[in-house]
Design an enzyme around this catalytic site. Structure first.
Site, PDB file in Angstrom:
ATOM      1  N   CYS A 195      -2.745   3.451  33.551  1.00 31.58           N
ATOM      2  CA  CYS A 195      -3.623   3.973  33.068  1.00 31.58           C
ATOM      3  C   CYS A 195      -4.717   2.834  32.396  1.00 31.58           C
ATOM      4  O   CYS A 195      -5.715   3.244  31.809  1.00 31.58           O
ATOM      5  CB  CYS A 195      -3.415   4.988  32.197  1.00 31.58           C
ATOM      6  SG  CYS A 195      -2.540   6.484  32.750  1.00 31.58           S
ATOM      7  N   TYR A 225      16.563  -9.188  33.158  1.00 34.11           N
ATOM      8  CA  TYR A 225      15.423  -8.978  33.420  1.00 34.11           C
ATOM      9  C   TYR A 225      14.589  -8.226  32.362  1.00 34.11           C
ATOM     10  O   TYR A 225      15.000  -7.028  31.937  1.00 34.11           O
ATOM     11  CB  TYR A 225      15.025  -8.110  34.666  1.00 34.11           C
ATOM     12  CG  TYR A 225      13.655  -8.164  35.245  1.00 34.11           C
ATOM     13  CD1 TYR A 225      13.323  -9.221  36.042  1.00 34.11           C
ATOM     14  CD2 TYR A 225      12.920  -7.505  35.165  1.00 34.11           C
ATOM     15  CE1 TYR A 225      11.957  -9.278  36.438  1.00 34.11           C
ATOM     16  CE2 TYR A 225      11.397  -7.431  35.650  1.00 34.11           C
ATOM     17  CZ  TYR A 225      11.158  -8.239  36.422  1.00 34.11           C
ATOM     18  OH  TYR A 225       9.784  -8.555  36.887  1.00 34.11           O
ATOM     19  N   ASP A 282       0.191  -4.415  23.848  1.00 25.50           N
ATOM     20  CA  ASP A 282       1.179  -3.522  24.099  1.00 25.50           C
ATOM     21  C   ASP A 282       1.848  -2.646  22.818  1.00 25.50           C
ATOM     22  O   ASP A 282       2.131  -1.619  23.193  1.00 25.50           O
ATOM     23  CB  ASP A 282       2.461  -4.427  24.928  1.00 25.50           C
ATOM     24  CG  ASP A 282       3.248  -3.415  25.485  1.00 25.50           C
ATOM     25  OD1 ASP A 282       2.870  -2.248  26.142  1.00 25.50           O
ATOM     26  OD2 ASP A 282       4.605  -3.630  25.623  1.00 25.50           O
ATOM     27  N   ARG A 326      -3.963   9.792  33.325  1.00 19.28           N
ATOM     28  CA  ARG A 326      -4.541   9.656  34.175  1.00 19.28           C
ATOM     29  C   ARG A 326      -4.736  11.068  34.851  1.00 19.28           C
ATOM     30  O   ARG A 326      -3.876  11.690  35.268  1.00 19.28           O
ATOM     31  CB  ARG A 326      -3.846   8.567  35.333  1.00 19.28           C
ATOM     32  CG  ARG A 326      -4.312   8.688  36.570  1.00 19.28           C
ATOM     33  CD  ARG A 326      -3.464   7.886  37.600  1.00 19.28           C
ATOM     34  NE  ARG A 326      -3.827   6.290  37.474  1.00 19.28           N
ATOM     35  CZ  ARG A 326      -4.559   5.528  38.141  1.00 19.28           C
ATOM     36  NH1 ARG A 326      -5.368   6.169  38.914  1.00 19.28           N
ATOM     37  NH2 ARG A 326      -4.789   4.363  37.824  1.00 19.28           N
ATOM     38  N   THR A 328      -3.714  -2.766  29.917  1.00 19.22           N
ATOM     39  CA  THR A 328      -4.103  -4.294  29.666  1.00 19.22           C
ATOM     40  C   THR A 328      -5.432  -4.459  29.968  1.00 19.22           C
ATOM     41  O   THR A 328      -6.068  -5.309  29.411  1.00 19.22           O
ATOM     42  CB  THR A 328      -2.990  -4.835  30.668  1.00 19.22           C
ATOM     43  OG1 THR A 328      -1.790  -4.818  30.378  1.00 19.22           O
ATOM     44  CG2 THR A 328      -3.385  -6.466  30.576  1.00 19.22           C
ATOM     45  N   LYS A 340      10.765  -3.791  24.028  1.00 16.94           N
ATOM     46  CA  LYS A 340      10.969  -2.297  23.875  1.00 16.94           C
ATOM     47  C   LYS A 340      12.260  -1.783  23.111  1.00 16.94           C
ATOM     48  O   LYS A 340      11.932  -0.982  22.118  1.00 16.94           O
ATOM     49  CB  LYS A 340      10.932  -1.605  25.243  1.00 16.94           C
ATOM     50  CG  LYS A 340       9.972  -1.856  26.208  1.00 16.94           C
ATOM     51  CD  LYS A 340       8.544  -1.766  25.854  1.00 16.94           C
ATOM     52  CE  LYS A 340       7.482  -1.901  27.063  1.00 16.94           C
ATOM     53  NZ  LYS A 340       6.226  -1.821  26.469  1.00 16.94           N
ATOM     54  N   ARG A 353       6.288 -10.075  37.036  1.00 17.64           N
ATOM     55  CA  ARG A 353       5.859 -10.257  35.705  1.00 17.64           C
ATOM     56  C   ARG A 353       5.150 -11.792  35.200  1.00 17.64           C
ATOM     57  O   ARG A 353       5.543 -12.825  35.713  1.00 17.64           O
ATOM     58  CB  ARG A 353       6.790  -9.859  34.792  1.00 17.64           C
ATOM     59  CG  ARG A 353       7.300  -8.491  34.629  1.00 17.64           C
ATOM     60  CD  ARG A 353       6.187  -7.597  33.862  1.00 17.64           C
ATOM     61  NE  ARG A 353       6.741  -6.252  33.942  1.00 17.64           N
ATOM     62  CZ  ARG A 353       6.371  -5.168  33.113  1.00 17.64           C
ATOM     63  NH1 ARG A 353       5.396  -5.466  32.047  1.00 17.64           N
ATOM     64  NH2 ARG A 353       6.639  -3.932  33.307  1.00 17.64           N
ATOM     65  N   SER A 405       1.955   4.324  31.931  1.00 23.08           N
ATOM     66  CA  SER A 405       1.653   3.257  32.804  1.00 23.08           C
ATOM     67  C   SER A 405       0.655   3.485  33.868  1.00 23.08           C
ATOM     68  O   SER A 405       0.423   4.870  34.048  1.00 23.08           O
ATOM     69  CB  SER A 405       3.032   2.994  33.308  1.00 23.08           C
ATOM     70  OG  SER A 405       3.645   4.138  34.204  1.00 23.08           O
ATOM     71  N   ARG A 444      13.144  -2.143  34.024  1.00 20.24           N
ATOM     72  CA  ARG A 444      13.787  -1.512  33.208  1.00 20.24           C
ATOM     73  C   ARG A 444      14.567  -0.117  33.650  1.00 20.24           C
ATOM     74  O   ARG A 444      14.295  -0.011  34.764  1.00 20.24           O
ATOM     75  CB  ARG A 444      12.919  -0.710  32.196  1.00 20.24           C
ATOM     76  CG  ARG A 444      12.277  -1.763  31.058  1.00 20.24           C
ATOM     77  CD  ARG A 444      11.438  -1.135  29.872  1.00 20.24           C
ATOM     78  NE  ARG A 444      10.408  -0.506  30.688  1.00 20.24           N
ATOM     79  CZ  ARG A 444      10.234   0.843  30.666  1.00 20.24           C
ATOM     80  NH1 ARG A 444      11.266   1.782  30.593  1.00 20.24           N
ATOM     81  NH2 ARG A 444       9.062   1.353  31.080  1.00 20.24           N
ATOM     82  N   HIS A 480       3.395   2.374  21.104  1.00 22.46           N
ATOM     83  CA  HIS A 480       3.463   1.725  22.171  1.00 22.46           C
ATOM     84  C   HIS A 480       1.582   1.629  22.369  1.00 22.46           C
ATOM     85  O   HIS A 480       1.099   2.111  23.058  1.00 22.46           O
ATOM     86  CB  HIS A 480       3.902   2.607  23.423  1.00 22.46           C
ATOM     87  CG  HIS A 480       3.909   1.834  24.530  1.00 22.46           C
ATOM     88  ND1 HIS A 480       3.918   2.596  25.774  1.00 22.46           N
ATOM     89  CD2 HIS A 480       3.946   0.584  24.886  1.00 22.46           C
ATOM     90  CE1 HIS A 480       3.961   1.936  26.795  1.00 22.46           C
ATOM     91  NE2 HIS A 480       4.154   0.621  26.261  1.00 22.46           N
TER      92      HIS A 480
END
Length: 609
Positions: free
Chosen positions: A274, A221, A297, A420, A277, A230, A389, A272, A82, A250
């Site tokens: 953290c 991409y 997600d 985090r 998934t 998104k 990905r 991200s 992105r 999100h």
């Protein structure tokens, strides 16, 4: 396929939706493709388009004996992620985009886009991709149509959304849809040969919130090109949710079932890196506990007639980061990738399968890396790009919940936020109430690491894990959350929690084991929802008592548990002092309730000294 010259509103198009057909005609006239094709989402279409992509060199078929009906794509090295610096929220007023978004005047942007898109699809096919975000027929779902000159995008949208004839049928003759236009920005002159991954150095990902439009140029991409993800599901949908009284977030959605067979559904938002998934596809370490995936997600949530908040996963597939996803860290994700997948920017093995860092403990002796070069464990660069990905049908996940496509959605009992943090933040904190929970979520932060943009130890704020994805002023976004809480039945609202798996000791080692052991934290949350778990009040919220958190079988000392479940008031006074500079960015758009919550935090900390 129909040629541009022969497009006719009611003769050639497979729909009688006059507004849609007129829009397709307008975009075709602007972009001047050689052909226009309406996607139907069929298996025959998938087979034909993937075969064309293989012939073009865009896709490489994987070994059908190992990974049937699956393909590898490798992008241009300049087009791998992105591009947030080229992502714009073009609201009518700059202040409506707010300080956390890039804004340009919408009239000027439309002029620029018109110049860029003029003739940009010459020599190519224009694909019309109707799609549904969420289960077909759900009141929480919404429709869109993406126009693209990339067959890679078309087949990826088949995995990620309910794409094709079924979505077109849902639209009927006058249904609402979000129009999304995408081009790789690489027109072909007569006789000019194509490249395997066309793209353009100039990139724009543009959102017009008031008219609900998306325009993307130059990249083929991921979220730059799969505009249902998104761009629609968060940036545009967050504006729709603000206007219509719901939430587009999100967040993963997880179903947790106790040994007694009782279930609760929770959502969770993490920046991200953290563990989002891994939590979405949790393997509980506790005997008898079961976790199932609803979504990994994004969550769309509306209040039901019973006053509870119901969520759907608007996506139909997983678009996951491959590196770091492995047999030891997320076996459920790995087991979802057995077939019908598209992998992008990973490495290929000698037997025609895929590999990336973290997939297995030991790397193969030889690979072809994502740039097409021979690779061995001695090579200087990783075999897969760090943002490589996998795109996989969600229904293939071995722990997908049976009700993941329930059009009614699933009732949410708890909402988790986390960052985090090596210091300060406890393992788990329960907010005092909804308003306090919004305060906690508005201050989500992660500490910079050697691999992150921020300096080591510096806090990177990512409120609600929505910083790159909120389609309007984030101060107004906080106000929207507060408003929904004020209008709802407080007794039926989900409880809000803050979790931190990343607390470290004085030697810099993680105290909490994480992964499947996070089910112990979820067990305490589950028991709090049931009214059976003990908690202690602290200045920052409710924390588990030492005996309330199940640590049976864990090698964790009393001192470590104390560190995980305690609040250092001096450290938190420093933490609280970091909040105003961030809040001040939003000026008078920052709700006064959050300033009041900050004052209350200071008062509780002072009283606890």
């Amino acid at each position: 396929m129909t040629t541009v010259a022969k497009i006719d509103a009611f003769e050639q198009a497979p729909t009688r939706h006059a507004k849609l057909v007129a829009w397709v005609e307008d975009i075709a006239a602007l972009t001047q493709p050689d052909r226009v094709y309406w996607c139907d989402g069929s298996d025959e279409e998938w087979d034909r388009l993937t075969a064309e992509l293989v012939a073009a060199g865009t896709l490489k078929p994987l070994n059908p004996a190992i990974r049937p009906n699956s393909f590898l794509a490798t992008s241009d090295p300049s087009d791998v992620a992105r591009v947030e610096s080229r992502t714009f929220i073009c609201s009518e007023k700059a202040e409506d985009a707010g300080p956390t978004n890039n804004w340009l005047d919408p009239a000027e942007m439309r002029g620029d886009l018109k110049d860029l898109f003029k003739g940009c699809m010459r020599g190519r096919t224009m694909y019309v991709v109707p799609f549904c975000m969420g289960p077909l027929g759900s009141k929480i779902s919404a429709l869109g149509v993406e126009i693209t000159d990339s067959a890679y995008v078309a087949v990826s949208m088949r995995i990620m959304t309910r794409m094709g004839k079924a979505a077109l049928d849902e639209l009927g003759e006058d249904g609402f849809f979000v129009p999304a236009v995408h081009s790789v920005g690489a027109p072909l002159a007569p006789g000019q040969s194509d490249v395997a991954w066309p793209c353009n150095p100039i990139k724009y990902i543009v959102h017009f919130p008031e008219s609900r439009e998306i325009w993307s140029y130059g990249s083929g991409y991921g979220g730059n090109a799969l505009l249902g993800k998104k761009c629609y599901a968060l940036r545009i949908a967050s504006v729709m949710a603000r206007d219509d009284g719901w939430l587009a977030e999100h967040m993963l959605i997880l179903k947790l079932t106790s040994p007694e067979g009782e279930s609760h559904y929770v959502t969770a938002a993490f920046p991200s890196a953290c563990g989002k998934t891994n939590l979405a596809m949790l393997q509980p370490s506790l005997k008898g506990w079961k976790a199932e995936t609803i979504g990994d997600d994004i969550a769309w949530m509306r209040f039901g007639d019973d006053g509870r908040l119901y969520a759907i996963n608007p996506e139909a597939g997983f678009f996951g980061v491959a590196p770091g996803t492995g047999h030891g860290t997320n076996i459920n994700a790995i087991n979802a990738l057995h077939s019908n997948c598209i992998f992008t920017n990973v490495a290929m093995t000698d037997d025609g399968d895929v590999w990336w860092e973290g997939l297995t403990d030991a790397a193969p002796a030889h690979l072809i890396d994502w740039k097409g070069r021979d690779w061995t464990p001695a090579s200087a660069e990783p075999a897969a790009h760090p943002n490589a990905r996998f795109t996989a049908p969600a229904g293939q996940c071995p722990i997908i919940a049976p009700d993941w496509e329930d059009p009614r959605g699933v009732p949410i009992s708890a909402i988790l936020f986390g960052g985090r943090r090596a210091t300060a933040t406890p393992l788990v904190t329960e907010a005092f109430d909804w308003r306090h929970g919004v305060f906690l979520a508005s201050n989500v932060a992660s500490e910079g690491t050697a691999a992150a943009e921020a300096k080591v130890g510096e806090l990177r704020r990512d409120p609600f894990a929505m910083l790159p994805f909120c389609g309007y002023n984030m101060g107004d976004y906080f106000a929207h959350w507060l408003k929904l809480g004020e209008q709802a039945d407080a007794a039926k609202l989900p409880k809000i929690y803050f979790v931190n798996w990343f607390r470290k000791d004085e030697k810099g080692k993680f105290i909490w084991p994480g992964y499947g052991e996070n089910s112990r934290v979820l067990k305490w949350i589950f028991e709090r929802l049931q009214g059976t778990a003990k908690a202690k009040s602290t200045p920052i919220g409710w924390l588990p008592t030492k005996d309330a958190l199940d640590v049976s079988g864990l090698e964790i000392t009393g001192a470590q548990l104390e560190s995980l479940l305690s609040v250092d008031t001096a450290v938190w006074a420093e933490e609280a002092a970091l909040i105003p500079p961030f809040y001040e960015k939003f000026g008078d758009r920052l709700p006064k309730q959050l300033w009041e919550e900050h004052t209350s935090l200071l008062e509780r900390l002072a009283a606890a000294k």
